[in-house]
Scaffold this active site. Structure first.
Site, PDB file in Angstrom:
ATOM      1  N   ASN A 319      19.704  41.891 -89.803  1.00 20.18           N
ATOM      2  CA  ASN A 319      19.370  41.307 -91.099  1.00 20.18           C
ATOM      3  C   ASN A 319      18.103  41.951 -91.646  1.00 20.18           C
ATOM      4  O   ASN A 319      16.995  41.437 -91.491  1.00 20.18           O
ATOM      5  CB  ASN A 319      19.191  39.796 -90.978  1.00 20.18           C
ATOM      6  N   HIS A 371      32.741  57.354 -85.492  1.00 18.32           N
ATOM      7  CA  HIS A 371      33.836  58.062 -86.150  1.00 18.32           C
ATOM      8  C   HIS A 371      34.849  58.640 -85.165  1.00 18.32           C
ATOM      9  O   HIS A 371      35.895  59.154 -85.574  1.00 18.32           O
ATOM     10  CB  HIS A 371      33.273  59.189 -87.037  1.00 18.32           C
ATOM     11  N   ASP A 375      38.088  55.202 -88.383  1.00 18.29           N
ATOM     12  CA  ASP A 375      38.072  56.044 -89.579  1.00 18.29           C
ATOM     13  C   ASP A 375      37.581  55.240 -90.779  1.00 18.29           C
ATOM     14  O   ASP A 375      37.485  54.012 -90.736  1.00 18.29           O
ATOM     15  CB  ASP A 375      39.453  56.632 -89.855  1.00 18.29           C
TER      16      ASP A 375
END
Length: 400
Positions: A319, A371, A375
């Site tokens: 946060n 990654h 995706d």
């Protein structure tokens, strides 16, 4: 006479810093009394006594590095008629306790002398070695010329001033939780191919729901924030996108789909950044999450979370908005595969379906993901589902 051996604290930790002694030499203690606070690279840990008796010697001073499986302090479990001893006055001296059967030798804690006669603790000696400083060239300001940490910092400042007139430079060793974070974040940034996605979420309905629930939570002595709603929304969305909750092995040959949602949250504590997690969020209500979240936040800010509360996380929320940030590119808390950063709430103009400008409460959310297994399309779809839950918060209170 027994030596208290520093126990195995877990997770391969081999040393820790003595932060604060809760006892003194000559003090009578009981089994399970707290004796010392030590700092590992994970958290602040309070260690209790294993025996009852009288403390005869502390092997480390505050700020020094204690080794696991080595003596931390010694205790007389038989003779309790012990004299309170001033360690400075009695350094390198021998005394006789009136009620002791023989002489007891006392020495100042962990002060060693080098051939150059420089006095310093083991921690200061190691720091000087890391900084490339010859202790014999440092003027000690401690008792009997003992070299202190501040003396090393001042020496560096003075040396730098002589060379480049930069008199305000100080040197600080990175240790404890900060060192652990530096190592982990460097490893994550270098080994995991990150990509990021940002989106804005309207919070007007969530703000209304939160205000309606506030009195109920206050009656139960619970502080209600927006974080439990996001934690629950993430969990609900993970049911449809389990890859976001998955973890990949080191050589990226296997994916493990985690069967529980252990959602962590970053806390800026007195000992550095800690990321405790709430276990099994998929089984919890908003109120359950709020209760556990409040408790963990309170203890984390004091650096007193348990080791198991820092382990086993499957996804993390940070946060940044509480500090004023809006958009971020957070680094994944490996071995997890995704992390979410929440920005601050802003009152901004947006167009409604009739193309009229209206004021709405907006929060920017920023994702980073691995990654190798996630995706962009999957992450955007996952975030769209998360957004739908937050913008229609009744679904969080009564999930299907």
């Amino acid at each position: 006479m027994k030596d208290f051996i520093l126990p195995d604290i877990g997770e391969g930790i081999v040393e820790c810093e003595v932060v604060k002694w809760l006892i003194v030499e000559g003090q009578k203690i009981k089994e399970d009394d707290p004796v010392v606070e030590v700092m590992t690279d994970k958290a602040l840990v309070e260690i209790p006594a294993k025996y009852s008796g009288v403390v005869t010697k502390l092997y480390y001073g505050e700020g020094e590095i204690a080794k696991v499986h080595f003596p931390l302090f010694s205790i007389d479990t038989v003779n309790t008629n012990t004299i309170q001893v001033n360690e400075t006055v009695l350094a390198n001296a021998e005394i006789s306790a009136d009620n002791s059967p023989s002489k007891v030798e006392w020495q100042t804690k962990n002060i060693e002398s080098t051939p150059s006669k420089a006095l310093a603790s083991p921690a200061v000696r190691r720091l000087a070695k890391e900084m490339g400083i010859d202790l014999a060239t440092v003027k000690g300001t401690g008792d009997k010329g003992r070299v202190l940490r501040d003396d090393l910092s001042q020496f560096v400042v003075s040396d730098s001033d002589d060379k480049s007139n930069k008199a305000n430079n100080t040197v600080e060793v990175i240790k404890g939780v900060k060192a652990s974070m530096a190592k982990k974040m460097s490893h994550a940034a270098l080994t995991v191919p990150h990509f990021s996605v940002s989106e804005e979420i309207q919070l007007d309905k969530l703000i209304d729901v939160k205000s309606q629930l506030l009195d109920t939570y206050i009656q139960k002595q619970l502080k209600l924030t927006f974080m439990p709603f996001f934690i629950k929304a993430i969990s609900l969305a993970l049911h449809q996108f389990p890859i976001i909750n998955a973890q990949v092995n080191d050589d990226c040959s296997e994916i493990t789909y985690m069967d529980t949602h252990n959602i962590g949250f970053a806390i800026d504590s007195k000992v550095g950044l800690l990321v405790p997690n709430i276990k099994g969020v998929e089984r919890l209500s908003i109120m359950d999450i709020t209760s556990q979240y409040n408790e963990l936040v309170d203890r984390a800010r004091l650096g007193r979370v348990k080791t198991e509360e820092l382990k086993g996380g499957t996804i993390t929320v940070s946060n940044i908005g509480v500090l004023g940030g809006t958009v971020a590119t957070p680094i994944i808390n490996t071995p997890e595969s995704a992390i979410l950063a929440l920005g601050r709430i802003q009152r901004l103009p947006r167009f409604n379906e009739q193309d009229k400008a209206i004021a709405v409460n907006i929060m920017q959310v920023s994702w980073s993901a691995d990654h190798r297994i996630i995706d962009g399309s999957t992450l955007v779809k996952f975030n769209n589902l998360l957004k739908s839950y937050i913008e229609n918060p009744i679904s969080l209170l009564h999930p299907l």
